[in-house]
Design a protein around this motif. Structure first.
Motif, PDB file in Angstrom:
ATOM      1  N   ILE A 173      16.266  10.442   5.162  1.00 60.62           N
ATOM      2  CA  ILE A 173      15.726  10.008   3.876  1.00 60.62           C
ATOM      3  C   ILE A 173      16.841   9.464   2.986  1.00 60.62           C
ATOM      4  N   SER A 174      17.996  10.109   3.043  1.00 64.15           N
ATOM      5  CA  SER A 174      19.136   9.613   2.262  1.00 64.15           C
ATOM      6  C   SER A 174      19.539   8.222   2.722  1.00 64.15           C
ATOM      7  N   VAL A 175      19.520   7.991   4.026  1.00 63.98           N
ATOM      8  CA  VAL A 175      19.848   6.669   4.555  1.00 63.98           C
ATOM      9  C   VAL A 175      18.844   5.633   4.063  1.00 63.98           C
ATOM     10  N   LEU A 176      17.542   5.999   4.074  1.00 63.62           N
ATOM     11  CA  LEU A 176      16.515   5.079   3.588  1.00 63.62           C
ATOM     12  C   LEU A 176      16.767   4.699   2.131  1.00 63.62           C
ATOM     13  N   LYS A 177      17.137   5.686   1.333  1.00 65.93           N
ATOM     14  CA  LYS A 177      17.410   5.384  -0.068  1.00 65.93           C
ATOM     15  C   LYS A 177      18.674   4.541  -0.211  1.00 65.93           C
ATOM     16  N   ALA A 178      19.651   4.800   0.658  1.00 66.05           N
ATOM     17  CA  ALA A 178      20.898   4.044   0.578  1.00 66.05           C
ATOM     18  C   ALA A 178      20.687   2.571   0.912  1.00 66.05           C
ATOM     19  N   ILE A 179      19.702   2.265   1.747  1.00 68.71           N
ATOM     20  CA  ILE A 179      19.464   0.868   2.117  1.00 68.71           C
ATOM     21  C   ILE A 179      18.433   0.201   1.216  1.00 68.71           C
ATOM     22  N   GLY A 180      17.998   0.920   0.160  1.00 71.17           N
ATOM     23  CA  GLY A 180      17.152   0.264  -0.833  1.00 71.17           C
ATOM     24  C   GLY A 180      15.770   0.836  -1.041  1.00 71.17           C
ATOM     25  N   PHE A 181      15.364   1.885  -0.322  1.00 71.86           N
ATOM     26  CA  PHE A 181      14.047   2.486  -0.545  1.00 71.86           C
ATOM     27  C   PHE A 181      14.023   3.170  -1.912  1.00 71.86           C
ATOM     28  N   THR A 182      12.969   2.947  -2.674  1.00 72.05           N
ATOM     29  CA  THR A 182      12.800   3.651  -3.949  1.00 72.05           C
ATOM     30  C   THR A 182      12.159   5.010  -3.694  1.00 72.05           C
ATOM     31  N   PRO A 183      12.282   5.948  -4.660  1.00 71.83           N
ATOM     32  CA  PRO A 183      11.605   7.247  -4.481  1.00 71.83           C
ATOM     33  C   PRO A 183      10.109   7.090  -4.231  1.00 71.83           C
ATOM     34  N   GLY A 184       9.473   6.118  -4.922  1.00 77.03           N
ATOM     35  CA  GLY A 184       8.042   5.919  -4.706  1.00 77.03           C
ATOM     36  C   GLY A 184       7.717   5.489  -3.296  1.00 77.03           C
ATOM     37  N   GLN A 185       8.557   4.635  -2.724  1.00 74.56           N
ATOM     38  CA  GLN A 185       8.314   4.202  -1.345  1.00 74.56           C
ATOM     39  C   GLN A 185       8.470   5.352  -0.365  1.00 74.56           C
ATOM     40  N   VAL A 186       9.459   6.219  -0.598  1.00 74.45           N
ATOM     41  CA  VAL A 186       9.642   7.377   0.280  1.00 74.45           C
ATOM     42  C   VAL A 186       8.421   8.295   0.203  1.00 74.45           C
ATOM     43  N   VAL A 187       7.914   8.512  -1.014  1.00 72.71           N
ATOM     44  CA  VAL A 187       6.724   9.361  -1.170  1.00 72.71           C
ATOM     45  C   VAL A 187       5.534   8.726  -0.456  1.00 72.71           C
ATOM     46  N   ARG A 188       5.398   7.409  -0.573  1.00 70.20           N
ATOM     47  CA  ARG A 188       4.250   6.739   0.058  1.00 70.20           C
ATOM     48  C   ARG A 188       4.305   6.823   1.574  1.00 70.20           C
ATOM     49  N   VAL A 189       5.504   6.884   2.152  1.00 68.53           N
ATOM     50  CA  VAL A 189       5.604   7.014   3.607  1.00 68.53           C
ATOM     51  C   VAL A 189       4.830   8.236   4.075  1.00 68.53           C
ATOM     52  N   PHE A 190       5.122   9.385   3.443  1.00 70.25           N
ATOM     53  CA  PHE A 190       4.446  10.628   3.838  1.00 70.25           C
ATOM     54  C   PHE A 190       2.987  10.636   3.381  1.00 70.25           C
ATOM     55  N   LEU A 191       2.751  10.138   2.173  1.00 71.38           N
ATOM     56  CA  LEU A 191       1.401  10.195   1.623  1.00 71.38           C
ATOM     57  C   LEU A 191       0.427   9.358   2.440  1.00 71.38           C
ATOM     58  N   LEU A 192       0.771   8.114   2.706  1.00 75.85           N
ATOM     59  CA  LEU A 192      -0.142   7.240   3.442  1.00 75.85           C
ATOM     60  C   LEU A 192      -0.375   7.743   4.861  1.00 75.85           C
ATOM     61  N   GLN A 193       0.676   8.291   5.466  1.00 74.35           N
ATOM     62  CA  GLN A 193       0.548   8.758   6.846  1.00 74.35           C
ATOM     63  C   GLN A 193      -0.474   9.888   6.945  1.00 74.35           C
ATOM     64  N   HIS A 194      -0.371  10.897   6.069  1.00 73.74           N
ATOM     65  CA  HIS A 194      -1.268  12.058   6.175  1.00 73.74           C
ATOM     66  C   HIS A 194      -2.643  11.771   5.586  1.00 73.74           C
ATOM     67  N   VAL A 195      -2.706  10.888   4.604  1.00 77.55           N
ATOM     68  CA  VAL A 195      -4.019  10.470   4.120  1.00 77.55           C
ATOM     69  C   VAL A 195      -4.759   9.700   5.218  1.00 77.55           C
ATOM     70  N   ALA A 196      -4.022   8.938   6.013  1.00 75.12           N
ATOM     71  CA  ALA A 196      -4.659   8.227   7.130  1.00 75.12           C
ATOM     72  C   ALA A 196      -5.250   9.210   8.131  1.00 75.12           C
ATOM     73  N   TYR A 197      -4.507  10.287   8.446  1.00 76.30           N
ATOM     74  CA  TYR A 197      -5.057  11.305   9.349  1.00 76.30           C
ATOM     75  C   TYR A 197      -6.353  11.879   8.777  1.00 76.30           C
ATOM     76  N   ALA A 198      -6.304  12.257   7.480  1.00 73.45           N
ATOM     77  CA  ALA A 198      -7.489  12.848   6.847  1.00 73.45           C
ATOM     78  C   ALA A 198      -8.641  11.852   6.805  1.00 73.45           C
ATOM     79  N   LEU A 199      -8.322  10.574   6.530  1.00 74.77           N
ATOM     80  CA  LEU A 199      -9.374   9.562   6.441  1.00 74.77           C
ATOM     81  C   LEU A 199     -10.039   9.340   7.795  1.00 74.77           C
ATOM     82  N   ILE A 200      -9.252   9.312   8.851  1.00 73.95           N
ATOM     83  CA  ILE A 200      -9.824   9.133  10.197  1.00 73.95           C
ATOM     84  C   ILE A 200     -10.768  10.297  10.524  1.00 73.95           C
ATOM     85  N   GLY A 201     -10.311  11.529  10.265  1.00 72.84           N
ATOM     86  CA  GLY A 201     -11.164  12.688  10.541  1.00 72.84           C
ATOM     87  C   GLY A 201     -12.416  12.698   9.694  1.00 72.84           C
ATOM     88  N   ALA A 202     -12.293  12.349   8.392  1.00 72.47           N
ATOM     89  CA  ALA A 202     -13.451  12.371   7.502  1.00 72.47           C
ATOM     90  C   ALA A 202     -14.468  11.309   7.883  1.00 72.47           C
TER      91      ALA A 202
END
Length: 760
Positions: free
Chosen positions: A275-304
């Protein structure tokens, strides 16, 4: 965006098992909530539909023939009246089955309480012997339009002209007579009348009943039933099934949210450097949060979405009540909204818990913080050092130490794993309680297996002798059951006299003591709540013109009449009315006897003079609950597996630092593997102990609360046997150890260079 998708794809490949289990668990949770919604709609709407279309009466009052019920039309708040209709009590027989009925003389189709025909036609004056049966009564008699019914004890026959739905209390064998509409000429021996009142304000039902009884006189009123009682009886077991599904569905949703939160938290700790490397190459905190958020919301959305599609497409094909409920629910106005709202709410809840955990990833600094040279938990505790001094296996001691070394994190892991295990214990307790109704019916107010009602052609002595001749009958308890007006004259209850002082009926008591002396009685929870009394109080009720005062000395588990029953001995009622004769007999059978076979033998031996019915068991309507409980346990097990995989991954990653040291002191890869397996097993064992310790009292409280609300009363709950709990705990611990074995073995055999890279 491309980098985000690559990260998500890489993480999915690494944690494919967790992703699959998360999708399946979400699908199970959403399906449970959708079925619960369908059952609630199925329980409420069919009766409400019939009541609205039929312009149902809010109050039905049964009176003696001498009463002038026409005055009820002039009471304040009465919008319209049905009747009064003369009524006759009879027993109808058809195709080998018999049923107690109320023949109601109806000259024309009523405008209030109108029967809704489902087949056949309405009464025709050209056919004076034609009748219309209430639909549940018709199913009990296996009758269809055109069939001929026989009035037991007479040579009279009636022809079924039609079958209709009604919003009045429905037929229940041995409890509520079935409703039969007939022409006045077919009601030859009317013993009373019934009048229906439709009120302008349904909330004034109790007041309307009180005014009606005051105007008519307490002695003229024999029974009162209200729309609330009819609705509660119609909802019955379907509403309970919906409550169980909804409760466990919400509990599983919370457990799934915690599991996702823990999984993301563990993954963030394991990928701090990435995660530190991602931020060092230009990822914003919001983008890092969206990585995890979108991934697990996708799992929940598929199941629902999968759960919603399966429920919509295949739900009505589920056998039994669930399929019927889904079919009715799909025709209701709010069906489409619920079909989208329930899955959306589940996905939003999982998204919220995901966001809270992913927020920590957004706070990781761009420059990696060096790991401390020593673990935050410190060295071995004195207890661990002492255990090693006693030459206990190092893998056992070090595994236990690793499991609980980091206390806040370890306690959080144990708590998240304990939640689904707790719900599984509650589900097992519900299963055990249902089984108790069949295995030990005498403990839940069902000591008698058969109810026998003789007709007027068979005397008391002849009936008793006939029952005693059957070797399968262990005891026959004579009794009567009448409707009694409660104080305030707002409702009627069941006053029951069973057994004698020499041979008392074996009531199942949850509180107090048996009724042995004069004027002593036991009461159901529904009656105690209705009258706002407790064990030890005296109550007064009215049967006809005669008051009856009884001392409540115990609370019985009473599954009939919503618990609105007060029971004493037949001798006590005879003290007030010496001429009282038994009108029914409750039969307790010998172990192993088949109630249906005994009922048939008695009916044949009595040559049609006995009306014999098996006592209704409330658990018969809850048979679908077994499949519900099994499905919920499977969903909760999936959530537990997700949490276990998360805990195993965290334990393996945190053990990488110690791997070099463990190899340096001479531990083999097998012993190092055993440390991780032991740590996982200890975590599972702690969760099992906590889940069982909290689940058993919670299950008792929930089941007893449901018993109290239904009128049966507390005292029904039974937990699983100790053997079953031990097997459950052993299976959970063994399963956890098995899941940990493979990743632990891979970690123990890592190359030295990989280990140094992980520690750096």
């Amino acid at each position: 965006m491309r980098a985000t998708l690559r990260w998500a794809h890489s993480d999915l490949r690494t944690h494919r098992g967790e992703a699959l289990f998360m999708v399946l668990a979400t699908a199970g949770i959403v399906a449970s909530l959708l079925l619960a919604t369908a059952l609630f709609g199925y329980a409420t709407n069919p009766w409400q539909r019939v009541f609205t279309q039929a312009r149902g009466a809010h109050v039905w009052i049964h009176t003696a023939r001498s009463a002038d019920a026409t005055v009820l039309a002039h009471l304040d708040g009465v919008e319209s009246v049905a009747g009064p209709y003369p009524t006759e009590s009879a027993t109808l027989a058809s195709r080998g089955t018999r049923a107690s009925v109320e023949l109601r003389a109806t000259p024309g189709q009523p405008s209030v309480g109108r029967p809704l025909l489902t087949s056949g036609h309405w009464l025709d004056p050209a056919d004076p012997g034609g009748v219309v049966l209430e639909s549940r009564l018709a199913r009990a008699l296996l009758a269809e339009p055109g069939d001929t019914l026989t009035v037991a004890g007479t040579a009279r026959t009636l022809t079924v002209a039609g079958i209709a739905d009604s919003a009045e209390p429905r037929y229940r064998p041995g409890e509520q007579p079935g409703l039969v509409w007939a022409l006045p000429s077919a009601v030859r021996d009317a013993g009373g009348e019934v009048t229906g009142l439709r009120l302008s304000d349904p909330d004034d039902t109790d007041y309307a009943v009180q005014r009606a009884v005051t105007v008519l006189g307490a002695g003229a009123v024999t029974e009162v039933s209200t729309w609330q009682q009819a609705r509660a009886e119609a909802q019955g077991d379907s509403r309970l099934l919906g409550q169980v599904l909804g409760l466990f569905g919400l509990g599983a949703l919370v457990a799934a949210g915690f599991a996702v939160h823990g999984a993301i938290g563990t993954r963030v700790r394991g990928h701090l450097r990435d995660i530190s490397v991602l931020k060092a190459i230009g990822f914003t905190p919001g983008q890092v949060v969206r990585v995890f958020l979108l991934q697990h919301v996708a799992y929940a959305l598929i199941g629902a979405v999968a759960a919603a599609a399966l429920t919509q497409g295949l739900g009505r094909r589920i056998p039994g009540r669930f399929g019927d409920a889904v079919g009715v629910w799909q025709g209701l106005p709010g069906h489409t909204v619920a079909l989208f709202a329930v899955p959306a709410a589940a996905v939003l809840f999982i998204a919220a818990t995901t966001g809270l955990a992913a927020w920590r990833a957004g706070r990781v600094p761009p420059v990696p913080v060096p790991r401390p040279a020593a673990p935050a938990a410190g060295g071995l505790t004195a207890l661990a050092r002492g255990a090693l001094g006693l030459r206990l296996p190092p893998a056992l001691v070090l595994g236990w130490h690793r499991a609980f070394a980091r206390r806040p994190r370890s306690l959080a892991t144990v708590a998240r794993l304990a939640l689904p295990l707790l719900l599984i214990v509650v589900a097992m307790s519900a299963w055990t309680t249902i089984d108790r109704f069949h295995s030990r019916p005498d403990e839940v107010g069902l000591a008698a297996a058969l109810t026998v009602r003789p007709d007027s052609g068979l005397g008391d002595a002849a009936t008793h002798a006939l029952l005693e001749r059957d070797r399968q009958v262990a005891d026959a308890y004579p009794g009567v059951e009448v409707a009694a007006l409660v104080p305030g004259q707002t409702a009627t209850i069941a006053l029951r006299g069973l057994g004698t002082r020499e041979n008392p009926y074996p009531y199942a008591l949850a509180e107090g003591r048996p009724a042995r002396g004069p004027d002593e009685a036991v009461a159901g929870q529904g009656l105690l709540d209705l009258l706002d009394v407790r064990v030890g109080d005296w109550v007064r009720m009215t049967v006809g013109d005669q008051p009856q005062i009884l001392h409540i000395v115990g609370r019985s588990i009473e599954p009939e009449n919503a618990g609105r029953v007060i029971s004493t001995s037949l001798d006590t009622l005879r003290d007030n009315d010496p001429g009282l004769r038994p009108t029914l007999y409750e039969l307790r059978l010998r172990p192993g006897a088949d109630p249906h076979q005994v009922a048939g033998d008695l009916a044949r031996a009595a040559d049609g003079h006995l009306d014999v019915h098996p006592v209704a068991n409330p658990a018969d309507g809850l048979s679908p609950l077994r499949g519900v409980v099994a499905g919920l346990i499977a969903v909760l097990a999936l959530i537990g597996i997700v949490e276990l995989l998360t805990a195993i991954g965290g334990t393996v990653r945190e053990g990488e630092r110690d791997l070099l040291a463990l190899k340096a002191i001479g531990l083999s890869p097998r012993q190092i593997t055993a440390i991780t397996v032991t740590a996982t097993a200890c975590t599972a064992l702690a969760a099992v102990v906590i889940g069982t310790a909290l689940g058993l009292p919670l299950a008792h409280w929930l089941i007893d609360a449901q018993g109290r609300s239904s009128g049966i009363g507390a005292g029904l709950a039974r937990g699983p046997s100790p053997v079953l709990l031990l097997l459950f705990g052993a299976a959970a611990v063994a399963g956890a150890a098995s899941l940990a074995a493979l990743p632990a073995a891979r970690a123990a055999r890592r190359r030295l260079a990989d280990t140094l890279s992980a520690v750096a």
